[in-house]
Design a protein around this motif. Structure first.
Motif, PDB file in Angstrom:
ATOM      1  N   LEU A  88      97.246  22.480 -29.860  1.00  0.00           N
ATOM      2  CA  LEU A  88      96.568  23.623 -29.120  1.00  0.00           C
ATOM      3  C   LEU A  88      96.990  24.989 -29.708  1.00  0.00           C
ATOM      4  O   LEU A  88      96.164  25.977 -30.049  1.00  0.00           O
ATOM      5  CB  LEU A  88      96.705  23.558 -27.555  1.00  0.00           C
ATOM      6  CG  LEU A  88      96.167  22.450 -26.791  1.00  0.00           C
ATOM      7  CD1 LEU A  88      96.751  22.551 -25.356  1.00  0.00           C
ATOM      8  CD2 LEU A  88      94.647  22.515 -26.945  1.00  0.00           C
ATOM      9  N   ALA A  94      94.940  28.409 -28.106  1.00  0.00           N
ATOM     10  CA  ALA A  94      95.732  29.483 -26.991  1.00  0.00           C
ATOM     11  C   ALA A  94      95.347  31.043 -27.341  1.00  0.00           C
ATOM     12  O   ALA A  94      95.280  31.581 -26.474  1.00  0.00           O
ATOM     13  CB  ALA A  94      97.134  29.150 -27.108  1.00  0.00           C
ATOM     14  N   SER A 126      99.472  23.635 -20.023  1.00  0.00           N
ATOM     15  CA  SER A 126      98.550  22.731 -21.339  1.00  0.00           C
ATOM     16  C   SER A 126      99.515  22.504 -22.548  1.00  0.00           C
ATOM     17  O   SER A 126      99.293  21.416 -23.396  1.00  0.00           O
ATOM     18  CB  SER A 126      97.544  23.470 -21.706  1.00  0.00           C
ATOM     19  OG  SER A 126      97.794  24.970 -22.347  1.00  0.00           O
ATOM     20  N   THR A 127     100.653  23.212 -22.875  1.00  0.00           N
ATOM     21  CA  THR A 127     101.410  23.161 -23.947  1.00  0.00           C
ATOM     22  C   THR A 127     102.845  22.873 -23.479  1.00  0.00           C
ATOM     23  O   THR A 127     103.326  21.796 -24.338  1.00  0.00           O
ATOM     24  CB  THR A 127     101.549  24.454 -24.801  1.00  0.00           C
ATOM     25  OG1 THR A 127     102.048  25.406 -24.205  1.00  0.00           O
ATOM     26  CG2 THR A 127     100.198  24.917 -25.135  1.00  0.00           C
ATOM     27  N   PRO A 259      90.482  24.337 -21.772  1.00  0.00           N
ATOM     28  CA  PRO A 259      91.836  24.096 -21.308  1.00  0.00           C
ATOM     29  C   PRO A 259      92.030  23.613 -19.909  1.00  0.00           C
ATOM     30  O   PRO A 259      93.129  23.067 -19.486  1.00  0.00           O
ATOM     31  CB  PRO A 259      92.558  25.584 -21.605  1.00  0.00           C
ATOM     32  CG  PRO A 259      91.674  26.286 -22.454  1.00  0.00           C
ATOM     33  CD  PRO A 259      90.001  25.671 -22.123  1.00  0.00           C
ATOM     34  N   SER A 288      93.547  17.384 -26.675  1.00  0.00           N
ATOM     35  CA  SER A 288      93.938  18.637 -27.446  1.00  0.00           C
ATOM     36  C   SER A 288      93.224  18.497 -28.880  1.00  0.00           C
ATOM     37  O   SER A 288      92.856  19.289 -29.526  1.00  0.00           O
ATOM     38  CB  SER A 288      95.411  18.696 -27.884  1.00  0.00           C
ATOM     39  OG  SER A 288      96.106  17.487 -28.291  1.00  0.00           O
TER      40      SER A 288
END
Length: 543
Positions: A88, A94, A126-127, A259, A288
């Motif tokens: 991502l 992002a 998300s990361t 996302p 992703s």
């Protein structure tokens, strides 16, 4: 000399910390110090090495094998979540989200600060990679905030604090590794205390426990941004409407919905009990890849749309029909469903193959490695670092206990005023101070195995554990987040310093993060006073 021999376990710990602070490789430091002091202990015939040999280290192989064998699926989630975050970040999903949210909120007083906090929350979920989040937000948002006359200290503080949310908001790499360590130590400690059937603790419990404190911390950040915009409007002015390109609802949906859907798919599947953290991590990795494929060629999203449709269709078919093909008799309706499921799987494979090909073709500069190669290398590098540190920590912890370190730590904690609460306060203080100098991996793999058995050995009068393992894990995670943000040694501050323009002084970065540090300390105090903030949601979800 006799004093050093009697306290060789403390000497071992001090030598390890000194070598780590000097910058020696973590894995080799832990393994080397562990093996070296095991030899010294056998030579001096100290503790469990009193026989003069290294037989006490025999369980080392079984320990490592027990962590890495096919029955321990939790750690498999680590490289998958790392891959998701790196993919991502490298595909600019992002960055595009941050730019669009900044333009959406930017016309409001304090709007850029709102956007940074909101996007920091989404990127954390998300990361889960703190360094990448801080650097990405610093490179994209900081120039805009400075251009529109934001106070440099407020801009830097907002970015650094929002970037560290990846420590506490799941799916966090910290929570995965911490959850695995806490679960193992809790089970062993309760069995040693005579509780042979302790309630199991999973990474899903830790994720659920961190949700409420993490969202409360985000709410505190937003309230602070609102207060600054109301009482000190000159520090967070709105963007000039003439400079801000209009943001249409379609643009917001295009960058926000994917996302959010990925977050819901990953966390929702865990909290709903549909998938384990490892299975959810695989969902996140595939998601992703599809998001990156759609982002790299926005004009041709059809393979990714087809794959998403195939995923939805497969889920519906799995829940509504019997798709087993090994049966002797298969009903006609089930035959049709199996055929539809095969088509859905082909659509998913097409979308993944298309996305991987696009990532393979994309390069940052002519003649350079492909984006996919860079993502794979980064994932392999970080994953290898995690597991080699874990192996070295096992040797270190085994030697430390063989030298009597666990008894020494218990004696120190029991001698502190305040009883069990004094002990856990001391542990949190040590973790906070070590967070200035050591990464979370060293702290989790070294400090937690030493202190957690003692913390979990304390019992209430009815025999139940005094400190809930989910609460302990969330307290440690938020403590590390606070430590990584606290001047002058916070890791997040060094990440941000690397991307700030030279005209911003380091003291301005320190000044900007101090209010956020106080908010995190208040959140820690509130969490200590009300443990239900961490234990309520896991209890409601998992029982």
């Amino acid at each position: 000399m006799q004093f050093l021999i009697e306290h060789i376990d403390i000497v071992m710990f001090a030598v390890t910390i000194a070598m780590l602070i000097r910058g020696y490789p973590v894995a080799f430091t832990l393994a080397g110090v562990g093996l070296g002091f095991a030899l010294i202990g056998a030579w001096l015939e100290v503790g469990y090495f009193a026989s003069g040999d290294l037989s006490f280290l025999k369980p080392f192989y079984s320990r490592v094998y027990g962590l890495m064998d096919e029955t321990n699926e939790v750690l498999v989630a680590v490289p998958l979540f790392i891959f998701m975050g790196v993919m991502l970040e490298r595909s600019q999903v992002a960055g595009e989200l941050l730019e669009t949210m900044g333009r959406l909120f930017g016309r409001l007083p304090g709007g850029l600060g709102f956007a940074v906090t909101f996007v920091g929350m989404l990127l954390a979920a998300s990361t889960g990679v703190v360094g990448a989040t801080v650097v990405t937000m610093g490179m994209i948002s900081l120039p805009s905030m400075l251009r529109y006359n934001y106070a440099p200290s407020l801009a830097c503080g907002s970015i650094a604090a929002s970037g560290t949310l990846g420590q506490i908001i799941p799916p966090s790499i910290v929570l995965i590794i911490l959850g695995d360590a806490i679960s193992n130590e809790y089970t062993e400690a309760r069995r040693n205390a005579g509780d042979w059937a302790p309630d199991p603790v999973s990474v899903g419990d830790i994720f659920a426990g961190a949700m409420v404190p993490g969202l409360m911390l985000v709410g505190a950040y937003l309230l602070y941004q609102i207060a600054i915009a109301v009482f000190f409007p000159s520090k967070s002015p709105p963007m000039d409407a003439r400079d801000a390109d209009p943001v249409t609802p379609r643009m917001v949906l295009r960058v926000l919905v994917p996302p959010v859907c990925l977050i819901v798919a990953v966390l929702g599947s865990i909290l709903a009990g549909i998938a384990t953290p490892t299975e959810a991590a695989s969902v996140g990795a595939v998601g992703s890849v599809l998001l990156a494929g759609a982002r790299l060629e926005p004009g041709r999203p059809w393979p990714q749309i087809a794959a998403f449709s195939g995923i939805v269709a497969a889920l519906i078919l799995t829940s509504g029909f019997d798709l087993r093909v090994s049966r002797d008799v298969i009903a006609p309706v089930d035959r049709i469903a199996i055929g539809a499921a095969i088509i859905a799987c082909l659509l998913i494979a097409w979308g993944i193959a298309s996305s991987l090909w696009r990532a393979y073709q994309r390069t940052e500069h002519a003649g350079g490695p492909s984006m996919l190669s860079e993502v794979m290398r980064s994932t392999m590098r970080v994953s290898s670092m995690v597991f080699i540190i874990l192996i070295g920590a096992q040797l270190f912890n085994l030697t430390f206990r063989g030298l009597g370190g666990d008894e020494t730590v218990r004696e120190i904690l029991d001698a502190l005023p305040g009883g069990p609460w004094g002990a856990i306060f001391a542990v949190m203080l040590v973790i906070f101070l070590l967070g200035f100098f050591l990464d979370f991996l060293e702290i989790v793999f070294v400090v937690v195995p030493i202190t957690a058995p003692i913390i979990f050995s304390y019992s209430n009068p009815d025999g139940s554990v005094m400190f809930h393992p989910v609460w302990v894990a969330v307290m440690i995670a938020m403590n590390l987040q606070t430590s990584f943000l606290t001047p002058p040694f916070g890791f997040a501050l060094f990440y941000l310093r690397g991307v700030t323009p030279p005209e911003i002084r380091t003291v301005e970065i320190y000044r900007g993060v101090i209010p956020f540090v106080f908010m995190q300390l208040l959140m820690l105090a509130l969490l200590a006073a009300v443990p239900e903030l961490a234990t309520w949601l896991p209890t409601r979800i998992f029982g």
